[in-house]
Scaffold this motif. Sequence first.
Motif, mmCIF file in Angstrom:
data_model
loop_
_atom_site.group_PDB
_atom_site.id
_atom_site.type_symbol
_atom_site.label_atom_id
_atom_site.label_comp_id
_atom_site.label_asym_id
_atom_site.label_seq_id
_atom_site.Cartn_x
_atom_site.Cartn_y
_atom_site.Cartn_z
ATOM 1 N N CYS A 42 0.877 -1.186 0.067
ATOM 2 C CA CYS A 42 0.008 0.000 0.050
ATOM 3 C C CYS A 42 0.646 1.319 -0.193
ATOM 4 O O CYS A 42 1.693 1.499 0.785
ATOM 5 C CB CYS A 42 -0.814 -0.160 1.331
ATOM 6 S SG CYS A 42 -1.908 1.359 1.093
ATOM 7 N N ASP A 43 0.610 2.010 -1.085
ATOM 8 C CA ASP A 43 1.235 3.513 -1.181
ATOM 9 C C ASP A 43 2.786 3.369 -0.830
ATOM 10 O O ASP A 43 3.536 2.657 -1.436
ATOM 11 C CB ASP A 43 0.595 4.298 -0.053
ATOM 12 C CG ASP A 43 0.744 5.716 -0.076
ATOM 13 O OD1 ASP A 43 0.727 6.083 -1.191
ATOM 14 O OD2 ASP A 43 1.055 6.596 0.847
ATOM 15 N N GLU B 217 4.497 5.460 -2.205
ATOM 16 C CA GLU B 217 4.993 5.880 -3.388
ATOM 17 C C GLU B 217 6.119 7.123 -3.188
ATOM 18 O O GLU B 217 7.210 7.074 -4.013
ATOM 19 C CB GLU B 217 3.943 6.487 -4.338
ATOM 20 C CG GLU B 217 2.980 5.192 -4.738
ATOM 21 C CD GLU B 217 1.641 5.746 -5.571
ATOM 22 O OE1 GLU B 217 1.813 6.977 -5.861
ATOM 23 O OE2 GLU B 217 0.699 5.022 -5.970
ATOM 24 N N THR B 218 5.995 8.132 -2.691
ATOM 25 C CA THR B 218 6.675 9.080 -2.513
ATOM 26 C C THR B 218 8.010 8.674 -1.752
ATOM 27 O O THR B 218 9.138 8.978 -2.384
ATOM 28 C CB THR B 218 6.376 10.503 -1.254
ATOM 29 O OG1 THR B 218 5.058 10.729 -1.909
ATOM 30 C CG2 THR B 218 7.497 11.238 -1.231
ATOM 31 N N GLU B 219 7.929 7.727 -0.754
ATOM 32 C CA GLU B 219 9.521 7.287 -0.145
ATOM 33 C C GLU B 219 10.002 6.335 -1.011
ATOM 34 O O GLU B 219 11.232 6.266 -0.935
ATOM 35 C CB GLU B 219 8.792 6.378 1.188
ATOM 36 C CG GLU B 219 8.226 7.320 2.383
ATOM 37 C CD GLU B 219 6.655 7.504 2.276
ATOM 38 O OE1 GLU B 219 6.158 7.159 1.333
ATOM 39 O OE2 GLU B 219 6.120 7.633 3.370
ATOM 40 N N THR B 220 9.211 5.475 -1.814
ATOM 41 C CA THR B 220 9.770 4.576 -2.765
ATOM 42 C C THR B 220 10.619 5.413 -3.768
ATOM 43 O O THR B 220 11.730 4.994 -4.257
ATOM 44 C CB THR B 220 8.813 3.769 -3.388
ATOM 45 O OG1 THR B 220 8.189 3.004 -2.459
ATOM 46 C CG2 THR B 220 9.537 2.596 -4.325
ATOM 47 N N ALA B 221 9.801 6.329 -4.359
ATOM 48 C CA ALA B 221 10.594 7.252 -5.404
ATOM 49 C C ALA B 221 11.739 7.985 -4.591
ATOM 50 O O ALA B 221 12.804 8.035 -5.462
ATOM 51 C CB ALA B 221 9.505 8.315 -5.870
ATOM 52 N N ASN C 84 9.855 -3.111 -1.572
ATOM 53 C CA ASN C 84 9.368 -2.681 -2.636
ATOM 54 C C ASN C 84 10.405 -1.714 -3.438
ATOM 55 O O ASN C 84 10.132 -1.731 -4.831
ATOM 56 C CB ASN C 84 7.985 -1.568 -2.272
ATOM 57 C CG ASN C 84 7.337 -1.304 -3.317
ATOM 58 O OD1 ASN C 84 6.624 -1.998 -3.905
ATOM 59 N ND2 ASN C 84 7.045 0.056 -3.562
ATOM 60 N N ALA C 85 11.289 -0.953 -2.821
ATOM 61 C CA ALA C 85 12.082 -0.343 -3.533
ATOM 62 C C ALA C 85 12.974 -1.003 -4.600
ATOM 63 O O ALA C 85 13.634 -0.622 -5.757
ATOM 64 C CB ALA C 85 12.848 0.491 -2.565
ATOM 65 N N ILE D 15 0.700 5.247 6.999
ATOM 66 C CA ILE D 15 0.392 5.581 5.704
ATOM 67 C C ILE D 15 -1.032 6.782 5.738
ATOM 68 O O ILE D 15 -2.041 6.412 6.719
ATOM 69 C CB ILE D 15 -0.327 4.266 5.097
ATOM 70 C CG1 ILE D 15 1.131 3.300 4.807
ATOM 71 C CG2 ILE D 15 -0.820 4.328 3.726
ATOM 72 C CD1 ILE D 15 0.673 1.749 4.507
ATOM 73 N N ASP D 16 -1.426 7.279 4.597
ATOM 74 C CA ASP D 16 -2.451 8.250 4.819
ATOM 75 C C ASP D 16 -3.583 7.322 4.923
ATOM 76 O O ASP D 16 -3.854 6.356 4.329
ATOM 77 C CB ASP D 16 -2.346 8.932 3.515
ATOM 78 C CG ASP D 16 -3.619 9.670 3.207
ATOM 79 O OD1 ASP D 16 -3.967 10.911 3.963
ATOM 80 O OD2 ASP D 16 -4.530 9.461 2.380
#
Length: 374
Positions: free
Chosen positions: A19-20, A22-26, A54-55, A221-222
Amino acid sequence: MKPNNPFLIVGYHSPEFFCDRETETATILDALKNGRNITLIAPRRMGKTGLICNAFHHLKEQKSDIVTLYMDIYSTQSIGDFVRLFANTVLGKLDAAPQKALNRISQFIRSCRPVFTFDELTGVPKVTIDVAPQDEKSTLKEIFDYLASSQRHCCIAIDEFQQIAEYPEKGIEALLRSYIQFLPNVNFIFAGSKQHLMQEMFTSSKRPFYQSTQLINIGSIDRETYADFAIGLFAKCSKLLPRDVFYAIYEMYDGHTWYIQYLLNRLYGYNQDVDMVMVSDAMEQIVSEQSYSYQTLLKSYSAGQVRLLKAIAREGCVKEILAGDFISRNRLRAASSVSASLKRLQDNELVYLTPQGYIIYDRFMREWLRQQAF
């Protein structure tokens, strides 16, 4: 194969069940691709290991020949333990052909005799070493020399990195830093759950790793993003998770990822629409299953320490733990006694300090403590 239950509580499968973040992964991908090491700080069970996996998953999609390695050093107690785990994690993993791996390992590891076995599925050598105490630091240097000699780009995640500060040997931080800074083909993720220790290690000018990494802190997570994720997974199997029920679960566990996942895993397994009665039943079942281990755990603590635990559990979050009204309301002893009890509970990670105040770290244990007589 896809998991039977999409709410994973151990391991990592794929982005579909993640889940999510996305910012941290990027952010992690950008740092690693540009040669920056990372310090990743999060409370335990908030999802930092899943984020690393995930990264790494996305990194290998973008660059298939990159080597990604993960090691958790939480259980290590000395530099010798670290060296053995490091060797088992690294040696043989940077070479495509087994024979080349054997030759290179034999070339660099001279302070001890490696024992080779082979993975039955991949053919990759598995290496174990038996290091004499006087050779531990020599072997560590040899492993770093082995890494430096490779032509392949490698990313190594070391989880619970703050553990090295607990080793009895002196100067381990400086020793590791002296090797790591000369590895242009290897990037590191230093992950840790003890925020104050990790911050000190990487932001204090007195410490060897000062300003050597990019710092990333991760929190909850949000809520809306997590709700969409969870409701969607239930809907795929024609099961209803009402949004207000998810909100209640999220607030119940303060947005702490693993506890939410664990409860959702149970609810998904019931194979029917979810309501608050089911949530209460699942919680009761989980707490009941853990009650014996909690009872056993508390036997190693004093009556004052247990009383303080119960007081924090009842109040949920305590901002001023040495305040007179909190102490008198919960019939605790003097502030000095509370302070001593608090130190032990924090050292053993039963109590955790958040920006809002002190909480019981294990949310299921908190529920169990609330059920106990004062």
